[in-house]
Design an enzyme around this catalytic site. Structure first.
Site, mmCIF file in Angstrom:
data_model
loop_
_atom_site.group_PDB
_atom_site.id
_atom_site.type_symbol
_atom_site.label_atom_id
_atom_site.label_comp_id
_atom_site.label_asym_id
_atom_site.label_seq_id
_atom_site.Cartn_x
_atom_site.Cartn_y
_atom_site.Cartn_z
ATOM 1 N N HIS A 119 0.837 -1.208 0.000
ATOM 2 C CA HIS A 119 0.000 0.000 0.000
ATOM 3 C C HIS A 119 0.871 1.257 0.000
ATOM 4 O O HIS A 119 1.743 1.410 0.874
ATOM 5 C CB HIS A 119 -0.912 0.000 1.223
ATOM 6 N N HIS A 144 -8.155 7.996 -4.070
ATOM 7 C CA HIS A 144 -8.597 6.618 -4.268
ATOM 8 C C HIS A 144 -9.683 6.490 -5.323
ATOM 9 O O HIS A 144 -9.871 5.426 -5.906
ATOM 10 C CB HIS A 144 -9.108 6.030 -2.949
ATOM 11 N N ARG A 218 -14.789 15.434 21.871
ATOM 12 C CA ARG A 218 -14.884 15.441 23.337
ATOM 13 C C ARG A 218 -16.283 15.908 23.717
ATOM 14 O O ARG A 218 -16.617 17.091 23.622
ATOM 15 C CB ARG A 218 -13.834 16.381 23.949
ATOM 16 N N CYS A 265 -7.638 19.048 23.957
ATOM 17 C CA CYS A 265 -8.262 18.715 25.234
ATOM 18 C C CYS A 265 -7.221 18.823 26.345
ATOM 19 O O CYS A 265 -6.045 18.479 26.145
ATOM 20 C CB CYS A 265 -8.838 17.309 25.181
ATOM 21 N N TYR A 401 -10.854 20.490 35.209
ATOM 22 C CA TYR A 401 -9.924 21.217 34.345
ATOM 23 C C TYR A 401 -9.104 22.249 35.123
ATOM 24 O O TYR A 401 -9.021 23.423 34.771
ATOM 25 C CB TYR A 401 -10.679 21.877 33.174
#
Length: 546
Positions: A119, A144, A218, A265, A401
């Site tokens: 490939h 492709h 997320r 994130c 956080y």
């Protein structure tokens, strides 16, 4: 007599040439629409003394042609009937060289075991589709969709998929996640409910702009299914101003602004902290980061129309999403008003992602994009904006956080003692080769990404092949970064000779930003109970083929 033969044979020609598909290449060629095989209307004009002889010759030819076509028709039909059929479950069980590597395209099944090593994009990319459909991956790369690629694939066809049975609806109105959107199969799922997933490293840095289907996702709550025609964004007015209720059409009337921004994130690379000591949170690897071209209205323009101005006292812009849990709790977050009102900060109320309407997983119809700031503040499915004297009271602003000392545990943590994460520290990671991979001797190509929060530009990425004893500078690629507005990552790569006699390499990378911030060398000193802000040197151990 001849006319009857003509009427009997020509339909066989037409029939033989009307077969749509068979697994036999002979059948495909002989039943094609080539002019030489089109049914002809024969002229039976007999004249002269030899007309009888000519007539019998033509009749003999027709009889022979009819026999050949009838035989060929029989072979085609026999081949068609003998084509193996497989269920999706059978295909999905063929994902390794030992079982064979199968893929599907449309209703066709292919065994590409022998082609994996050939490939052009590398074996790992084709292996992402092993046991499943090629379409989602081909959609990412238009190269492709060419005839020579399909001809190459046709050589590996082994059968057809069984016709799908009627799909029985599994909709459950009591399940808050039942209406979540369909996701790309390449995504590496960290949790299904709510859905959280990251792209595989081999695709993450394939393009500077991350394709929408593999942009990391997320979610904290079920994905709302919002009607763009009835959508309204409520903006609470400032002193002496007026509250706004904005439709999508109203937002389109503001000057459109477009910027390329990387979202990361806070938990990106958390899995490396888990190796030091267990933390609470999703096991993100290196893929909780992606880059897109965002379009929308600037937040400062919308706030100004609602009567808001910078004030001498501290204030915050609070965002509320339209996603909610069964109790009605919605996701929320906030950023300082000074950032929101600064045109140079380029905070957006975005309605486009890479030139298209936002996908549902990424906030359709409107989300906040805060360049240079942790992804947790980029509130999706935005429903309400207000300016308040304090930060958002949302759980995700007040009790999540935030970073702490390695000495703090869940028995001693005081969330009020730490500020909420806004700008993220400098970061980089290796996406190629992957940890544990075996590479060829000679030369190794190393690729990755680097980014820093707050608009700080990445000025250098250092790479080591010996665990950090010696270093080489990598080549930086991607868009040029503007001073104090370096909102997007730099992709980087390096080709280096593999030291002779080596059986393994310990590859390390570290980035430096324009404030000369640099990544720490180990994880332990920055470990924290939530596993956020993980930005130590990224390390990959690879073996060298003998």
């Amino acid at each position: 007599m001849l006319l009857l033969l003509h009427r009997a044979v020509v339909p066989r020609v037409r029939q033989a040439c009307s077969l749509r598909s068979t697994p036999s290449r002979l059948c495909i060629q002989a039943c094609s629409t080539n002019d030489s095989l089109q049914p002809q209307h024969f002229s039976l004009n007999f004249s002269g003394d030899n007309s009888g002889t000519k007539g019998w010759r033509i009749m003999g030819t027709l009889l022979g042609l009819g026999a050949v076509l009838a035989y060929h028709d029989h072979r085609c039909r026999a081949a068609q009937k003998s084509t193996p059929t497989y269920t999706k479950e059978e295909v999905s069980s063929h994902t390794t060289p030992e079982t064979g590597i199968w893929v599907t395209l449309g209703s066709e099944v292919f065994d590409v075991t022998e082609f994996v090593g050939l490939h052009p994009g590398g074996p790992s990319k084709l292996m992402l589709a092993a046991g499943g459909p090629l379409e989602p991956f081909w959609a990412l790369y238009a190269i492709h969709n060419q005839s020579h690629v399909r001809e190459l694939l046709a050589q590996y066809k082994i059968g057809e998929l069984n016709p799908e049975n009627k799909v029985i609806s599994t909709w459950d109105a009591s399940d808050p996640y039942a209406d979540d959107p369909v996701r790309h199969p390449a995504l590496k799922v960290n949790s299904q409910h709510p859905f959280n997933a990251e792209p595989p490293p081999e695709l993450l840095t394939e393009n500077y702009i991350t394709p929408n289907p593999i942009f990391f996702t997320r979610n904290h709550l079920p994905v709302p299914n919002l009607d763009p025609d009835t959508y309204r964004l409520h903006v609470v007015g400032g002193p002496g101003g007026q509250s706004l209720s904005l439709s999508l059409e109203d937002l389109y009337k503001f000057p459109k602004h477009e910027i390329t921004v990387t979202l990361q994130c806070a938990g990106n690379r958390r899995s490396e902290m888990t190796q030091v000591k267990k933390v609470k949170g999703l096991e993100w690897r290196t893929g909780a980061i992606s880059t897109a071209r965002w379009g929308g209205a600037r937040l400062c323009d919308v706030l100004a129309q609602a009567g808001h101005h910078l004030c001498e006292t501290e204030a915050h812009v609070c965002f509320e999403g339209l996603d909610s849990d069964p109790t009605g709790t919605t996701y929320g977050a906030s950023i300082p008003l000074a950032r929101a009102m600064d045109p140079e900060a380029e905070v957006l109320l975005a309605y486009e992602m890479n030139g298209q309407p936002l996908p549902r997983d990424h906030g359709f119809p409107v989300r906040v994009v805060v360049p240079g700031v942790v992804g947790a503040r980029h509130v999706k499915w935005l429903g309400r904006v207000s300016v308040e004297p304090e930060e958002s009271f949302s759980h995700w602003q007040q009790r999540d956080y935030k970073g702490f000392s390695p000495s703090v545990d869940w028995d001693t943590v005081d969330f009020d003692s730490a500020p909420s994460i806004q700008e993220l520290p400098v970061q980089s990671a290796i996406t190629e080769p992957q940890d544990g991979e075996t590479i060829e001797s000679g030369e190794v190509t190393i690729k990755g990404y680097a980014w820093s929060g707050g608009g700080r530009a990445v000025i250098r990425v250092d790479v080591s092949l010996d665990g950090g004893l010696t270093w080489q500078a990598a080549e930086l690629n991607g868009e040029e970064q503007r001073p104090r507005k370096a909102w997007a990552w730099r992709l980087w790569q390096m080709q280096a000779p593999v030291p002779a006699g080596q059986k393994e390499l310990n590859i390390v990378c570290k980035a430096v930003d324009d404030s000369y911030n640099v990544q720490p060398d180990t994880v332990a000193p920055i470990w924290n109970l939530r596993g956020v802000l993980s930005n130590a040197w990224h390390r990959v151990h690879v073996h060298i083929a003998s």
